[in-house]
Design a protein around this motif. Structure first.
Motif, PDB file in Angstrom:
ATOM      1  N   ARG A   1      19.364  23.033  43.397  1.00 56.98           N
ATOM      2  CA  ARG A   1      20.655  23.123  42.709  1.00 56.98           C
ATOM      3  C   ARG A   1      21.393  21.790  42.793  1.00 56.98           C
ATOM      4  O   ARG A   1      21.962  21.332  41.819  1.00 56.98           O
ATOM      5  CB  ARG A   1      21.486  24.250  43.345  1.00 56.98           C
ATOM      6  N   ARG A   2      21.358  21.164  43.977  1.00 52.13           N
ATOM      7  CA  ARG A   2      22.020  19.860  44.135  1.00 52.13           C
ATOM      8  C   ARG A   2      21.349  18.808  43.257  1.00 52.13           C
ATOM      9  O   ARG A   2      22.028  18.000  42.631  1.00 52.13           O
ATOM     10  CB  ARG A   2      21.991  19.414  45.597  1.00 52.13           C
ATOM     11  N   MET A   3      20.018  18.826  43.216  1.00 53.67           N
ATOM     12  CA  MET A   3      19.306  17.852  42.380  1.00 53.67           C
ATOM     13  C   MET A   3      19.611  18.090  40.907  1.00 53.67           C
ATOM     14  O   MET A   3      19.779  17.144  40.146  1.00 53.67           O
ATOM     15  CB  MET A   3      17.801  17.931  42.617  1.00 53.67           C
ATOM     16  N   ASN A   4      19.700  19.338  40.522  1.00 50.50           N
ATOM     17  CA  ASN A   4      20.015  19.675  39.135  1.00 50.50           C
ATOM     18  C   ASN A   4      21.398  19.138  38.778  1.00 50.50           C
ATOM     19  O   ASN A   4      21.597  18.589  37.703  1.00 50.50           O
ATOM     20  CB  ASN A   4      19.932  21.182  38.923  1.00 50.50           C
ATOM     21  N   TRP A   5      22.372  19.284  39.700  1.00 52.47           N
ATOM     22  CA  TRP A   5      23.709  18.752  39.465  1.00 52.47           C
ATOM     23  C   TRP A   5      23.651  17.251  39.286  1.00 52.47           C
ATOM     24  O   TRP A   5      24.254  16.695  38.378  1.00 52.47           O
ATOM     25  CB  TRP A   5      24.615  19.057  40.644  1.00 52.47           C
ATOM     26  N   LYS A   6      22.924  16.588  40.177  1.00 55.90           N
ATOM     27  CA  LYS A   6      22.861  15.125  40.113  1.00 55.90           C
ATOM     28  C   LYS A   6      22.221  14.662  38.814  1.00 55.90           C
ATOM     29  O   LYS A   6      22.678  13.691  38.213  1.00 55.90           O
ATOM     30  CB  LYS A   6      22.122  14.568  41.326  1.00 55.90           C
ATOM     31  N   LEU A   7      21.177  15.339  38.384  1.00 57.97           N
ATOM     32  CA  LEU A   7      20.539  14.972  37.120  1.00 57.97           C
ATOM     33  C   LEU A   7      21.486  15.200  35.947  1.00 57.97           C
ATOM     34  O   LEU A   7      21.561  14.371  35.028  1.00 57.97           O
ATOM     35  CB  LEU A   7      19.253  15.768  36.921  1.00 57.97           C
ATOM     36  N   ARG A   8      22.211  16.299  35.984  1.00 55.77           N
ATOM     37  CA  ARG A   8      23.172  16.581  34.919  1.00 55.77           C
ATOM     38  C   ARG A   8      24.286  15.533  34.902  1.00 55.77           C
ATOM     39  O   ARG A   8      24.707  15.071  33.840  1.00 55.77           O
ATOM     40  CB  ARG A   8      23.799  17.963  35.111  1.00 55.77           C
ATOM     41  N   ILE A   9      24.747  15.165  36.080  1.00 51.68           N
ATOM     42  CA  ILE A   9      25.830  14.184  36.174  1.00 51.68           C
ATOM     43  C   ILE A   9      25.345  12.817  35.690  1.00 51.68           C
ATOM     44  O   ILE A   9      26.078  12.100  35.000  1.00 51.68           O
ATOM     45  CB  ILE A   9      26.392  14.125  37.608  1.00 51.68           C
ATOM     46  N   GLU A  10      24.112  12.451  36.013  1.00 54.70           N
ATOM     47  CA  GLU A  10      23.576  11.169  35.524  1.00 54.70           C
ATOM     48  C   GLU A  10      23.492  11.162  33.996  1.00 54.70           C
ATOM     49  O   GLU A  10      23.794  10.163  33.351  1.00 54.70           O
ATOM     50  CB  GLU A  10      22.203  10.897  36.141  1.00 54.70           C
ATOM     51  N   ARG A  11      23.094  12.273  33.423  1.00 52.91           N
ATOM     52  CA  ARG A  11      23.042  12.379  31.971  1.00 52.91           C
ATOM     53  C   ARG A  11      24.459  12.319  31.388  1.00 52.91           C
ATOM     54  O   ARG A  11      24.693  11.688  30.358  1.00 52.91           O
ATOM     55  CB  ARG A  11      22.357  13.683  31.575  1.00 52.91           C
ATOM     56  N   ALA A  12      25.412  12.926  32.086  1.00 58.38           N
ATOM     57  CA  ALA A  12      26.809  12.882  31.641  1.00 58.38           C
ATOM     58  C   ALA A  12      27.339  11.455  31.692  1.00 58.38           C
ATOM     59  O   ALA A  12      28.101  11.040  30.805  1.00 58.38           O
ATOM     60  CB  ALA A  12      27.667  13.801  32.498  1.00 58.38           C
ATOM     61  N   CYS A  13      26.929  10.682  32.694  1.00 56.96           N
ATOM     62  CA  CYS A  13      27.358   9.287  32.792  1.00 56.96           C
ATOM     63  C   CYS A  13      26.911   8.500  31.563  1.00 56.96           C
ATOM     64  O   CYS A  13      27.658   7.669  31.042  1.00 56.96           O
ATOM     65  CB  CYS A  13      26.801   8.645  34.063  1.00 56.96           C
ATOM     66  N   THR A  14      25.695   8.772  31.108  1.00 53.60           N
ATOM     67  CA  THR A  14      25.193   8.090  29.912  1.00 53.60           C
ATOM     68  C   THR A  14      26.080   8.415  28.715  1.00 53.60           C
ATOM     69  O   THR A  14      26.455   7.514  27.956  1.00 53.60           O
ATOM     70  CB  THR A  14      23.744   8.528  29.622  1.00 53.60           C
ATOM     71  N   TYR A  15      26.437   9.675  28.557  1.00 57.11           N
ATOM     72  CA  TYR A  15      27.320  10.068  27.450  1.00 57.11           C
ATOM     73  C   TYR A  15      28.703   9.439  27.604  1.00 57.11           C
ATOM     74  O   TYR A  15      29.302   8.988  26.630  1.00 57.11           O
ATOM     75  CB  TYR A  15      27.467  11.588  27.373  1.00 57.11           C
ATOM     76  N   LEU A  16      29.216   9.423  28.847  1.00 59.65           N
ATOM     77  CA  LEU A  16      30.550   8.850  29.067  1.00 59.65           C
ATOM     78  C   LEU A  16      30.566   7.354  28.761  1.00 59.65           C
ATOM     79  O   LEU A  16      31.545   6.832  28.238  1.00 59.65           O
ATOM     80  CB  LEU A  16      30.996   9.100  30.504  1.00 59.65           C
ATOM     81  N   GLU A  17      29.494   6.675  29.099  1.00 62.26           N
ATOM     82  CA  GLU A  17      29.417   5.230  28.830  1.00 62.26           C
ATOM     83  C   GLU A  17      29.389   4.948  27.334  1.00 62.26           C
ATOM     84  O   GLU A  17      29.889   3.921  26.886  1.00 62.26           O
ATOM     85  CB  GLU A  17      28.186   4.638  29.506  1.00 62.26           C
ATOM     86  N   GLN A  18      28.807   5.840  26.563  1.00 63.53           N
ATOM     87  CA  GLN A  18      28.741   5.639  25.113  1.00 63.53           C
ATOM     88  C   GLN A  18      30.095   5.859  24.442  1.00 63.53           C
ATOM     89  O   GLN A  18      30.332   5.372  23.352  1.00 63.53           O
ATOM     90  CB  GLN A  18      27.675   6.541  24.498  1.00 63.53           C
ATOM     91  N   ASN A  19      30.982   6.632  25.091  1.00 65.26           N
ATOM     92  CA  ASN A  19      32.376   6.777  24.707  1.00 65.26           C
ATOM     93  C   ASN A  19      32.599   7.316  23.288  1.00 65.26           C
ATOM     94  O   ASN A  19      33.507   6.891  22.596  1.00 65.26           O
ATOM     95  CB  ASN A  19      33.091   5.432  24.874  1.00 65.26           C
ATOM     96  N   TYR A  20      31.767   8.248  22.839  1.00 61.17           N
ATOM     97  CA  TYR A  20      32.023   8.836  21.518  1.00 61.17           C
ATOM     98  C   TYR A  20      32.159  10.355  21.559  1.00 61.17           C
ATOM     99  O   TYR A  20      32.470  10.972  20.555  1.00 61.17           O
ATOM    100  CB  TYR A  20      30.951   8.420  20.503  1.00 61.17           C
ATOM    101  N   LEU A  21      31.943  10.978  22.705  1.00 64.76           N
ATOM    102  CA  LEU A  21      32.111  12.432  22.833  1.00 64.76           C
ATOM    103  C   LEU A  21      33.294  12.734  23.742  1.00 64.76           C
ATOM    104  O   LEU A  21      33.594  11.983  24.669  1.00 64.76           O
ATOM    105  CB  LEU A  21      30.851  13.068  23.430  1.00 64.76           C
ATOM    106  N   LYS A  22      33.936  13.852  23.475  1.00 63.73           N
ATOM    107  CA  LYS A  22      35.008  14.308  24.354  1.00 63.73           C
ATOM    108  C   LYS A  22      34.387  14.895  25.628  1.00 63.73           C
ATOM    109  O   LYS A  22      33.225  15.275  25.649  1.00 63.73           O
ATOM    110  CB  LYS A  22      35.854  15.359  23.633  1.00 63.73           C
TER     111      LYS A  22
END
Length: 162
Positions: A101-122
């Motif tokens: 579960r912790r690894m799944n969170w970390k993987l999800r958060i890393e993917r979210a970082c990629t989206y946040l860096e692209q700065n086009y989604l809310k």
């Protein structure tokens, strides 16, 4: 077409029942044989065939097996060992599920970082894309993993869309 399928299904049912009946007999026969021989005398066991009908039922065989076979000692050992094995499996399963579960969170958060860096989604769109159904919960998990909120991460790491 549907009518032919129903006919074929009806033809298979008796065959299925025959196969299931044969399997049931194969599964039950050893138990019947065990009880049959446990109630017979020693002479009857070795002189008669595969299935015997004891002349006199020998209930004493159970008492003899219980006392002379140290049944309670083996039962206690089996319960103890199996109980410890079950507790160990539960403990390992809990730890493994927590780690996954912790690894799944970390993987999800890393993917979210990629989206946040692209700065086009809310933020709520990013939360949904990475598998969170609640934006507030996503923000709490993100802050726990990254040490900052998604908004803070976005302002510090954003890239302008091309």
């Amino acid at each position: 077409m549907e009518h032919a399928g129903k006919k074929n299904s009806k033809a298979k049912k008796p065959l299925l029942w025959i196969v299931l009946l044969i399997m049931a007999v194969i599964q039950i026969f050893p138990l019947v044989w065990l009880v049959d021989f446990s109630l017979a005398s020693s002479n009857e066991m070795f002189t008669n065939g595969l299935l015997i009908i004891p002349e006199k039922i020998q209930w004493g065989n159970y008492v003899k097996a219980f006392v002379d076979g140290h049944f309670l000692l083996y039962l206690k050992n089996s319960v103890l060992i199996n109980g410890l094995a079950v507790l160990l499996v539960i403990l390992v399963s809990i730890m493994a599920s927590f780690a996954c579960r912790r690894m799944n969170w970390k993987l999800r958060i890393e993917r979210a970082c990629t989206y946040l860096e692209q700065n086009y989604l809310k933020t709520y769109e990013i939360a949904y894309r990475v598998g969170f159904r609640d934006e507030k919960y996503f923000s709490r998990v993100f802050k726990k993993v990254k040490g900052m909120s998604p908004k803070e991460y976005r302002t510090g790491n954003s890239q302008e869309p091309a």
